[in-house]
Design a protein around this motif. Structure first.
Motif, PDB file in Angstrom:
ATOM      1  N   ARG A 198       0.843  -1.198   0.000  1.00  0.00           N
ATOM      2  CA  ARG A 198       0.000   0.000   0.000  1.00  0.00           C
ATOM      3  C   ARG A 198       0.877   1.248   0.000  1.00  0.00           C
ATOM      4  N   ARG A 199       0.381   2.305  -0.633  1.00  0.00           N
ATOM      5  CA  ARG A 199       1.084   3.587  -0.624  1.00  0.00           C
ATOM      6  C   ARG A 199       0.279   4.670   0.091  1.00  0.00           C
ATOM      7  N   SER A 200      -0.978   4.377   0.420  1.00  0.00           N
ATOM      8  CA  SER A 200      -1.827   5.366   1.078  1.00  0.00           C
ATOM      9  C   SER A 200      -1.308   5.658   2.478  1.00  0.00           C
ATOM     10  N   ARG A 201      -0.983   6.928   2.733  1.00  0.00           N
ATOM     11  CA  ARG A 201      -0.493   7.306   4.064  1.00  0.00           C
ATOM     12  C   ARG A 201      -1.582   7.152   5.103  1.00  0.00           C
ATOM     13  N   THR A 202      -2.840   7.319   4.723  1.00  0.00           N
ATOM     14  CA  THR A 202      -3.934   7.186   5.689  1.00  0.00           C
ATOM     15  C   THR A 202      -3.985   5.770   6.241  1.00  0.00           C
ATOM     16  N   TRP A 203      -3.881   4.765   5.367  1.00  0.00           N
ATOM     17  CA  TRP A 203      -3.875   3.378   5.826  1.00  0.00           C
ATOM     18  C   TRP A 203      -2.673   3.125   6.724  1.00  0.00           C
ATOM     19  N   TRP A 204      -1.508   3.609   6.306  1.00  0.00           N
ATOM     20  CA  TRP A 204      -0.302   3.358   7.099  1.00  0.00           C
ATOM     21  C   TRP A 204      -0.377   4.038   8.455  1.00  0.00           C
ATOM     22  N   ARG A 205      -0.939   5.257   8.514  1.00  0.00           N
ATOM     23  CA  ARG A 205      -1.053   5.917   9.814  1.00  0.00           C
ATOM     24  C   ARG A 205      -1.921   5.111  10.764  1.00  0.00           C
ATOM     25  N   ASN A 206      -3.013   4.530  10.238  1.00  0.00           N
ATOM     26  CA  ASN A 206      -3.886   3.716  11.097  1.00  0.00           C
ATOM     27  C   ASN A 206      -3.140   2.513  11.657  1.00  0.00           C
ATOM     28  N   VAL A 207      -2.333   1.863  10.811  1.00  0.00           N
ATOM     29  CA  VAL A 207      -1.591   0.681  11.273  1.00  0.00           C
ATOM     30  C   VAL A 207      -0.511   1.076  12.275  1.00  0.00           C
ATOM     31  N   LEU A 208       0.275   2.095  11.950  1.00  0.00           N
ATOM     32  CA  LEU A 208       1.370   2.498  12.825  1.00  0.00           C
ATOM     33  C   LEU A 208       0.862   2.995  14.171  1.00  0.00           C
TER      34      LEU A 208
END
Length: 431
Positions: A198-208
């Motif tokens: 994934r490249r979406s920062r929104t998805w990554w912020r949720n995971v991190l």
């Protein structure tokens, strides 16, 4: 036999409720099946002691016990030399050793052959090593171990040797601040191989945010079993960040499946050194777009904005020296031959130059955000597109660099299947 008497007729509401309950049962069982089973390996507690692994010894003695003791002393000498310690006597070295880790050993009547790990007490060893190990550590980095084998990609879906190697790794002496999930329960659904693409920062912020991490590192083990019982070839790759930035890679081979855990343990040590070297080179800086509320422009967009602001400031200074009013200055900014500023409405910029336009777009969900951004960047004539603000569930905004007028930009976006509305020097688009 007892029979169950049911009402001959059910009301519509009761029928719908019954069907909903019956339909939910298989879904609940399937969801439970996805998180059940043995898939979590809790990582060992991190210690600040200095551990040196993979020390090979081959010594002899009058008895097996004497040969083993000599082997352990030799391992301490070699490990101390490996970390650059000064010359010390055997008694001084033994006072610094807190543990011996047996990775593999063969004990004969008068011979001892082994691969050992030596753990030095940091408090006592620092007086000889100085403060060289007190270098600044990295930000918390989520570690996602990916195993590739036989065309499949595995993270925490089930227990695997690569996950175990990282769970047993002792990162206390490393400069990398690892965040190591256990991989049990819902973690196996949240952290998957698909997430690494994934490249979406929104998805990554949720995971991190779930793990309290600032960024992500991805150690990949691509294992190839040549034939049953034969050698296992491995290619190990270190990647970093939501854009999967390549850092380094190497290859190793285990003689057979029994030697695989030892090879993976050595690979973990080498990957840790790769990540530490990248940190020392300044390559592991946390991505600012992963910080909630902190969205930055692309570098090229920022350069264009800075140039436009500088030209505008210069034009305003010249107008004041010439006694022009603000209205006359606004009219002059749209004339051909003038330097490009923010979004002329009707007049296209000079040939070969790029104008900046403000584009708002509806983003009800992350998928819409990614789709609109990709469509705008793929439109003909668009030179750059940088996100100014992100509002999932509302309206986001971007700055678009386009070689043409705003009307031509609107036509280019319509050609990408977007609905476009023009209001002055701004556009509003939707899917």
């Amino acid at each position: 036999m007892r029979t169950l008497n049911l009402p001959s007729r059910l009301s519509p509401k009761a029928l719908i409720l019954a069907l909903a309950v019956v339909g939910a049962v298989p879904f609940a069982l399937a969801l439970r099946a996805q998180v059940d089973g043995e898939r979590g390996i809790p990582p060992i507690a991190a210690s600040t002691d200095i551990e040196v692994g993979g020390v090979e010894v081959n010594v002899s003695g009058d008895t097996p016990e004497e040969a083993r003791q000599e082997g352990w002393q030799e391992a301490a000498r070699l490990a101390w030399k490996k970390i650059g310690g000064p010359e010390l006597s055997d008694s001084q070295l033994q006072s610094l050793v807190s543990a011996i880790v047996i990775e593999r050993e063969q004990v004969g009547p008068r011979r001892y052959v082994a691969r050992l790990g030596v753990v030095f007490d940091r408090t006592r060893a620092t007086r000889y090593l100085g403060n060289q190990s007190e270098a600044q550590r990295s930000a918390p980095l989520l570690m996602v171990p990916v195993t590739m084998s036989a065309g499949t990609q595995l993270v925490y879906e089930r227990r695997n040797p690569w996950q175990r190697a990282w769970a047993e790794f002792q990162p206390g002496a490393s400069r990398i601040n690892y965040v190591r999930p256990a991989g049990s329960g819902g973690e196996s659904l949240l952290v998957t191989y698909g997430q690494t693409t994934r490249r979406s920062r929104t998805w990554w912020r949720n995971v991190l945010d779930q793990f309290g991490a600032a960024d992500v590192i991805v150690p990949i083990a691509d294992l190839r079993y040549t034939y049953p019982g034969g050698p296992v070839e491995g290619t190990f790759t270190a990647r970093y960040g939501p854009d999967s930035i390549y850092l380094d890679s190497f290859e190793m081979t285990a003689a057979n499946s029994e030697e695989l855990p030892a090879m993976l343990g050595q690979a973990v040590q080498r990957l840790d050194r790769i990540f530490q070297n990248a940190l020392a080179a300044g390559r592991l800086q946390p991505d600012p777009t992963l910080i909630s509320g902190n969205v930055t422009l692309d570098r090229q967009i920022q350069i264009l904005v800075d140039r436009a602001r500088a030209v505008l400031a210069q034009a305003q200074a010249e107008s004041r020296s010439q006694g022009l009013s603000d209205r006359e200055l606004e009219l002059r900014q749209g004339e051909p031959g003038q330097a490009v500023t923010d979004a002329p409405v009707r007049t296209p910029p000079p040939e070969g130059s790029v104008a900046l336009y403000s584009v708002q777009f509806a983003t009800p969900d992350p998928a819409s955000f990614d789709a609109v951004l990709a469509a705008v960047r793929g439109a003909e004539g668009v030179r750059s597109a940088g996100v100014r603000s992100t509002a999932i569930g509302g309206t986001s905004a971007m700055t678009v660099g386009f070689a043409g007028s705003i009307a031509e930009l609107a036509d280019a976006l319509r050609g990408r299947g977007l609905t476009v509305q023009q209001s002055g020097s701004a556009l509003t688009v939707s899917r």
